[in-house]
Design a protein around this motif. Structure first.
Motif, mmCIF file in Angstrom:
data_model
loop_
_atom_site.group_PDB
_atom_site.id
_atom_site.type_symbol
_atom_site.label_atom_id
_atom_site.label_comp_id
_atom_site.label_asym_id
_atom_site.label_seq_id
_atom_site.Cartn_x
_atom_site.Cartn_y
_atom_site.Cartn_z
ATOM 1 N N LYS A 1 32.996 33.115 40.609
ATOM 2 C CA LYS A 1 33.950 32.011 40.545
ATOM 3 C C LYS A 1 35.374 32.548 40.636
ATOM 4 O O LYS A 1 35.676 33.634 40.129
ATOM 5 N N TRP A 2 36.243 31.768 41.256
ATOM 6 C CA TRP A 2 37.634 32.186 41.390
ATOM 7 C C TRP A 2 38.398 31.943 40.090
ATOM 8 O O TRP A 2 38.320 30.866 39.503
ATOM 9 N N ASN A 3 39.123 32.962 39.648
ATOM 10 C CA ASN A 3 40.057 32.876 38.526
ATOM 11 C C ASN A 3 41.454 33.150 39.062
ATOM 12 O O ASN A 3 41.608 33.667 40.177
ATOM 13 N N PHE A 4 42.470 32.834 38.265
ATOM 14 C CA PHE A 4 43.828 33.031 38.778
ATOM 15 C C PHE A 4 44.810 33.368 37.659
ATOM 16 O O PHE A 4 44.564 33.099 36.480
ATOM 17 N N ALA A 5 45.928 33.957 38.077
ATOM 18 C CA ALA A 5 47.091 34.154 37.209
ATOM 19 C C ALA A 5 48.312 33.669 37.973
ATOM 20 O O ALA A 5 48.465 33.959 39.165
ATOM 21 N N ALA A 6 49.171 32.908 37.312
ATOM 22 C CA ALA A 6 50.339 32.340 37.982
ATOM 23 C C ALA A 6 51.531 32.338 37.036
ATOM 24 O O ALA A 6 51.394 32.042 35.840
ATOM 25 N N PHE A 7 52.685 32.659 37.586
ATOM 26 C CA PHE A 7 53.939 32.683 36.841
ATOM 27 C C PHE A 7 54.897 31.696 37.493
ATOM 28 O O PHE A 7 55.118 31.747 38.710
ATOM 29 N N VAL A 8 55.477 30.798 36.670
ATOM 30 C CA VAL A 8 56.277 29.726 37.251
ATOM 31 C C VAL A 8 57.272 29.188 36.223
ATOM 32 O O VAL A 8 57.040 29.265 35.009
ATOM 33 N N LEU A 9 58.385 28.676 36.737
ATOM 34 C CA LEU A 9 59.336 27.919 35.917
ATOM 35 C C LEU A 9 58.959 26.453 36.037
ATOM 36 O O LEU A 9 58.936 25.897 37.136
ATOM 37 N N ASP B 1 43.480 31.106 34.270
ATOM 38 C CA ASP B 1 42.375 30.181 34.071
ATOM 39 C C ASP B 1 41.430 30.255 35.265
ATOM 40 O O ASP B 1 41.646 31.042 36.193
ATOM 41 N N ARG B 2 40.435 29.404 35.271
ATOM 42 C CA ARG B 2 39.539 29.262 36.415
ATOM 43 C C ARG B 2 40.167 28.307 37.416
ATOM 44 O O ARG B 2 40.834 27.347 37.032
ATOM 45 N N ARG B 3 39.923 28.572 38.685
ATOM 46 C CA ARG B 3 40.470 27.713 39.718
ATOM 47 C C ARG B 3 39.720 26.392 39.755
ATOM 48 O O ARG B 3 38.498 26.361 39.732
ATOM 49 N N CYS C 1 60.872 32.466 42.526
ATOM 50 C CA CYS C 1 59.707 32.919 43.290
ATOM 51 C C CYS C 1 58.436 32.712 42.478
ATOM 52 O O CYS C 1 57.871 33.672 41.951
ATOM 53 N N PRO C 2 57.968 31.458 42.346
ATOM 54 C CA PRO C 2 56.692 31.244 41.648
ATOM 55 C C PRO C 2 55.598 32.041 42.323
ATOM 56 O O PRO C 2 55.446 31.990 43.543
ATOM 57 N N ASN C 3 54.853 32.815 41.546
ATOM 58 C CA ASN C 3 53.916 33.760 42.149
ATOM 59 C C ASN C 3 52.547 33.695 41.495
ATOM 60 O O ASN C 3 52.421 33.485 40.295
ATOM 61 N N GLY C 4 51.535 33.864 42.323
ATOM 62 C CA GLY C 4 50.167 33.784 41.839
ATOM 63 C C GLY C 4 49.267 34.812 42.483
ATOM 64 O O GLY C 4 49.616 35.420 43.506
ATOM 65 N N THR C 5 48.123 35.014 41.879
ATOM 66 C CA THR C 5 47.075 35.839 42.462
ATOM 67 C C THR C 5 45.736 35.302 41.980
ATOM 68 O O THR C 5 45.677 34.408 41.132
ATOM 69 N N HIS C 6 44.654 35.834 42.527
ATOM 70 C CA HIS C 6 43.325 35.343 42.148
ATOM 71 C C HIS C 6 42.320 36.481 42.206
ATOM 72 O O HIS C 6 42.588 37.539 42.759
ATOM 73 N N TRP C 7 41.165 36.252 41.631
ATOM 74 C CA TRP C 7 40.077 37.225 41.687
ATOM 75 C C TRP C 7 38.779 36.481 41.354
ATOM 76 O O TRP C 7 38.798 35.400 40.767
ATOM 77 N N LYS C 8 37.664 37.070 41.739
ATOM 78 C CA LYS C 8 36.366 36.490 41.417
ATOM 79 C C LYS C 8 35.821 37.114 40.136
ATOM 80 O O LYS C 8 35.922 38.331 39.940
ATOM 81 N N ASP C 9 35.230 36.281 39.298
ATOM 82 C CA ASP C 9 34.629 36.802 38.081
ATOM 83 C C ASP C 9 33.185 37.233 38.346
ATOM 84 O O ASP C 9 32.713 37.202 39.492
ATOM 85 N N ALA C 10 32.481 37.621 37.298
ATOM 86 C CA ALA C 10 31.108 38.138 37.444
ATOM 87 C C ALA C 10 30.148 37.087 37.985
ATOM 88 O O ALA C 10 29.101 37.423 38.548
ATOM 89 N N ASP C 11 30.513 35.822 37.854
ATOM 90 C CA ASP C 11 29.677 34.735 38.357
ATOM 91 C C ASP C 11 30.075 34.296 39.761
ATOM 92 O O ASP C 11 29.537 33.310 40.281
#
Length: 210
Positions: free
Chosen positions: A175-183, A193-195, A163-173
């Motif tokens: 801009k979209w940032n993300f976190a992702a876990f994957v094999l 990182d930044r999207r 189940c590769p999984n990700g999420t995202h959020w906007k930073d102070a500027d």
């Protein structure tokens, strides 16, 4: 152990749930400020259609959450973001600035939901933009929580293998940032990182209740 909510596992809507929905609807109508006379005209001429539309809207939302995976976690919000990633034991591909500013607000104990966006949210190439993904989060009533997401992958290192999984959020500027876990190539990775591009349809996205 994860729980997958599927339509076949559901019992019919209960009387209590119907009552709850009625109470929510009444509360919303009281706030609406709708004028009495034209409202009465609509109810008399289109009441049945309105009821059907209301049920159809509810059905879409139920169907949207019916294939979710749910994990319960206890989250250490005092841990620094880099320490959270280190606790996953994964090979890291990260931007240090994005990691440092990774959101940590949230509940210390929570349910984490892994969902698939609606097909209509993807483009013809099978990709979804962060803007459309944000709308999907709103549609299912969830909000991103990278700390809670990371905790699931800490508790169960093999979870992202299937189940590769990700999420995202906007930073102070903004801009979209993300976190992702994957094999990836037989090795477990975490990316923060930044999207720079859209998401493919191979991902499940994670969130907690608002």
């Amino acid at each position: 152990m994860d729980k997958t909510m599927s339509p076949s596992s559901f019992n019919p809507m209960t009387s209590g749930q119907m009552t709850k929905f009625y109470e929510l609807l009444v509360a919303a109508l009281r706030k609406s400020g709708l004028p009495s006379e034209p409202t009465q005209n609509v109810l008399e001429s289109q009441g049945g259609v309105l009821a059907d539309e209301c049920v159809a809207s509810l059905r879409k939302r139920v169907e949207a959450v019916s294939n979710m995976i749910v994990r319960h976690v206890k989250v250490n919000r005092t841990r620094e973001p880099q320490a959270v990633l280190g606790a996953t034991g994964r090979k890291q591909y990260t931007d240090s600035v994005v990691v440092k500013n990774m959101p940590r607000d949230g509940r210390e104990e929570d349910d984490v939901f892994f969902f698939e966006p609606r097909k209509s949210a993807y483009d013809r190439h099978g990709n979804i933009s962060d803007e459309n993904l944000a709308e999907e989060y709103d549609f299912v009533g969830l909000k991103p929580d990278p700390y809670a997401q990371a905790q699931v992958n800490i508790d169960d290192p093999s979870f992202a293998d299937e189940c590769p999984n990700g999420t995202h959020w906007k930073d102070a500027d903004g801009k979209w940032n993300f976190a992702a876990f994957v094999l990836w190539s037989g090795e477990r990775h975490v990316l923060v990182d930044r999207r720079g591009n859209d998401w493919s349809d191979s991902w499940r996205f994670t969130g907690v209740r608002k």
